[in-house]
Design an enzyme around this catalytic site. Structure first.
Site, PDB file in Angstrom:
ATOM      1  N   HIS A   1      -4.959 -30.804  40.215  1.00  0.00           N
ATOM      2  CA  HIS A   1      -5.564 -29.547  39.761  1.00  0.00           C
ATOM      3  C   HIS A   1      -6.695 -29.784  38.757  1.00  0.00           C
ATOM      4  CE1 HIS A   1      -1.246 -28.700  40.722  1.00  0.00           C
ATOM      5  NE2 HIS A   1      -1.774 -27.638  41.334  1.00  0.00           N
TER       6      HIS A   1
ATOM      7  N   ASP B   1       0.453 -35.550  41.545  1.00  0.00           N
ATOM      8  CA  ASP B   1       0.548 -34.460  42.534  1.00  0.00           C
ATOM      9  C   ASP B   1      -0.496 -34.583  43.652  1.00  0.00           C
ATOM     10  OD1 ASP B   1      -1.284 -33.851  40.542  1.00  0.00           O
ATOM     11  OD2 ASP B   1      -0.424 -31.901  40.041  1.00  0.00           O
TER      12      ASP B   1
ATOM     13  N   ASP C   1      -5.548 -35.606  38.069  1.00  0.00           N
ATOM     14  CA  ASP C   1      -4.516 -34.684  38.549  1.00  0.00           C
ATOM     15  C   ASP C   1      -5.076 -33.907  39.747  1.00  0.00           C
ATOM     16  OD1 ASP C   1      -1.816 -33.224  37.457  1.00  0.00           O
ATOM     17  OD2 ASP C   1      -3.156 -31.739  38.346  1.00  0.00           O
TER      18      ASP C   1
ATOM     19  N   HIS D   1      -4.192 -28.219  31.380  1.00  0.00           N
ATOM     20  CA  HIS D   1      -4.563 -26.802  31.540  1.00  0.00           C
ATOM     21  C   HIS D   1      -4.576 -26.045  30.206  1.00  0.00           C
ATOM     22  CE1 HIS D   1      -4.494 -27.177  35.848  1.00  0.00           C
ATOM     23  NE2 HIS D   1      -3.213 -27.515  35.880  1.00  0.00           N
TER      24      HIS D   1
HETATM   25  C1  SP5 Z   1      -0.115 -29.982  35.198  1.00  0.00           C
HETATM   26  C2  SP5 Z   1      -0.069 -29.346  36.545  1.00  0.00           C
HETATM   27  O1  SP5 Z   1      -0.062 -30.043  37.570  1.00  0.00           O
HETATM   28  N1  SP5 Z   1      -0.019 -28.022  36.588  1.00  0.00           N
HETATM   29  C3  SP5 Z   1       0.027 -27.355  37.816  1.00  0.00           C
HETATM   30  C4  SP5 Z   1      -0.008 -25.875  37.715  1.00  0.00           C
HETATM   31  C5  SP5 Z   1       0.142 -25.318  39.084  1.00  0.00           C
HETATM   32  N2  SP5 Z   1       0.270 -23.927  39.141  1.00  0.00           N
HETATM   33  C6  SP5 Z   1       0.449 -23.394  40.466  1.00  0.00           C
HETATM   34  C7  SP5 Z   1       1.810 -23.777  40.910  1.00  0.00           C
HETATM   35  C8  SP5 Z   1       2.265 -23.284  42.241  1.00  0.00           C
HETATM   36  C9  SP5 Z   1       3.745 -23.498  42.196  1.00  0.00           C
HETATM   37  N3  SP5 Z   1       4.395 -23.230  43.397  1.00  0.00           N
HETATM   38  C10 SP5 Z   1       5.812 -23.219  43.179  1.00  0.00           C
HETATM   39  C11 SP5 Z   1       6.534 -23.016  44.453  1.00  0.00           C
HETATM   40  C12 SP5 Z   1       8.005 -23.002  44.177  1.00  0.00           C
HETATM   41  N4  SP5 Z   1       8.716 -22.945  45.385  1.00  0.00           N
HETATM   42 ZN    ZN Z   2      -1.529 -30.782  38.711  1.00  0.00          ZN
END
Ligand code: SP5
Ligand code: ZN
Length: 346
Positions: free
Chosen positions: A199, A286, A197, A163
């Protein structure tokens, strides 16, 4: 297969993240890499080595100098705001972003935070810069092994990278490890990056958007409902010379192995037609069914099958760790992946 890590990853410990406007525990934690290292060692897979150090130039090929300076010194720059004069922060998060046709003004550290960070997930803390450089050095050590004739290396980069843009952090990423490695590998010829990934790798896409020397292909959750929201759509195909060298393959919520492998075959066809000398894989775990921040349904065994399809390309391949947040499973997912790779590569 070499497995590369940096001991400095432990120095990056974000205390929390801000999700949907609330303080939440961090997802991107040191135990992620410790879990994978432990499992790989226990399974006796690959040769575990430490990253070597590199001069700053390969990092500066991808990232802006003023941005690197923000990552290095931002956390120790005192606030000058009225109610907090002289105070130092424990974690530097933006509270305000450039608005309207804001000119480039970065007088205060809070202006710099909004300028250099695009979300509320990616704080700069005391050890961030050292750890991020260590992660880039993991990827560079792997790249160097490939240039030396090795056919596979797995860089356990932490913090992750895909990212991160030329001069912005976001999505738990600060330095774009895959992009830094791809630039280094480009001295050997054209390079393809395949991003697996969950995302979309908005940083990697933006870095190579206008070039035909590095192909970017990504399978990811449809940005219509998933982070990073503003990119990852199929109509983003590159620009200028780079038109046609960016391929986004978004997938719906609940995507399982069958649909994933079909789409992977489309991605691999594009990689083959590009004819790169080597492949960089941004590898996120993920996409696993139990991942706490995502909604795909891959099984542990799916990762072995994915690795098997990649191995059939027969290209020297550098795997760069990105996301993957299901701590109890991360080790076995990595082991399944590595076993799938070596079974098919033999
Ligand atoms: C590298 C990578 O996989 N980055 C991911 C970025 C995701 N950003 C959104 C994350 C949403 C996180 N939710 C957290 C919930 C905590 N209870
Ligand atoms: Zn990710």
């Amino acid at each position: 297969m070499y497995v590369i890590y940096s001991r400095h990853h432990e120095e990056h410990r974000p205390p929390y993240q801000v999700h949907f406007g609330r303080v939440a525990p961090p997802s991107e934690v040191p135990d992620r890499v410790s879990a994978i290292l432990h499992a790989v060692r226990t399974a006796g897979l690959g040769t575990v080595v430490e990253a070597r150090s590199f001069p700053p130039e390969p990092i500066m090929e991808v990232h802006d100098v003023a941005y690197l300076e923000y990552l290095r010194s931002g956390i120790s720059t005192p606030l000058t705001d009225p109610e907090s004069r002289g105070k130092k922060l424990r974690a530097l998060f933006p509270s305000t972003w450039p608005y309207g046709s804001a000119p480039d003004r970065r007088g205060s550290i809070m202006a710099a935070a909004g300028w250099y960070c695009f979300d509320t997930y990616t704080p700069v803390v005391e050890g961030t810069y050292r750890a991020a450089v260590g992660a880039a050095e993991c990827a560079l050590t792997g790249a160097e092994l490939l240039l030396g004739g090795c056919d596979g290396a797995f860089a356990l980069c932490r913090p992750p990278g895909h990212h991160a843009m030329r001069s912005k952090c976001g999505g738990y990423c600060y330095l774009n490890n895959a992009a830094i490695a791809a630039c280094y590998l480009a001295r050997g010829g054209r390079v393809a990056i395949l991003d697996l990934d969950y995302h979309h790798g908005n940083g990697t896409q933006s870095i190579f958007y206008d070039t035909d020397q590095v192909l970017y292909v990504s399978l990811h959750a449809d940005p219509d409902h998933a982070y990073p929201y503003f990119s990852g759509y199929p109509d983003e195909r590159g620009e200028g010379k780079g038109l046609g060298y960016n391929l986004n393959l978004p997938l719906p919520p609940g995507t399982g192995e069958e649909r994933y492998l079909e789409t992977l075959a489309v991605a691999l066809d594009r990689v083959e037609s590009f004819g790169p000398w080597c492949l960089v894989v941004s590898l996120g775990f993920d996409t696993y069914r139990e991942d706490p921040i995502a909604d795909f349904r891959l099984e542990r065994e799916s990762f072995g099958r994915i690795a098997g399809s990649l191995a059939k390309l027969g290209l020297p391949t550098l795997f760069v760790l990105e996301g993957g947040y299901c701590l109890p499973a991360l080790g076995e997912l990595a082991v399944s992946f590595l076993r799938g790779w070596s079974a098919a590569a033999e």
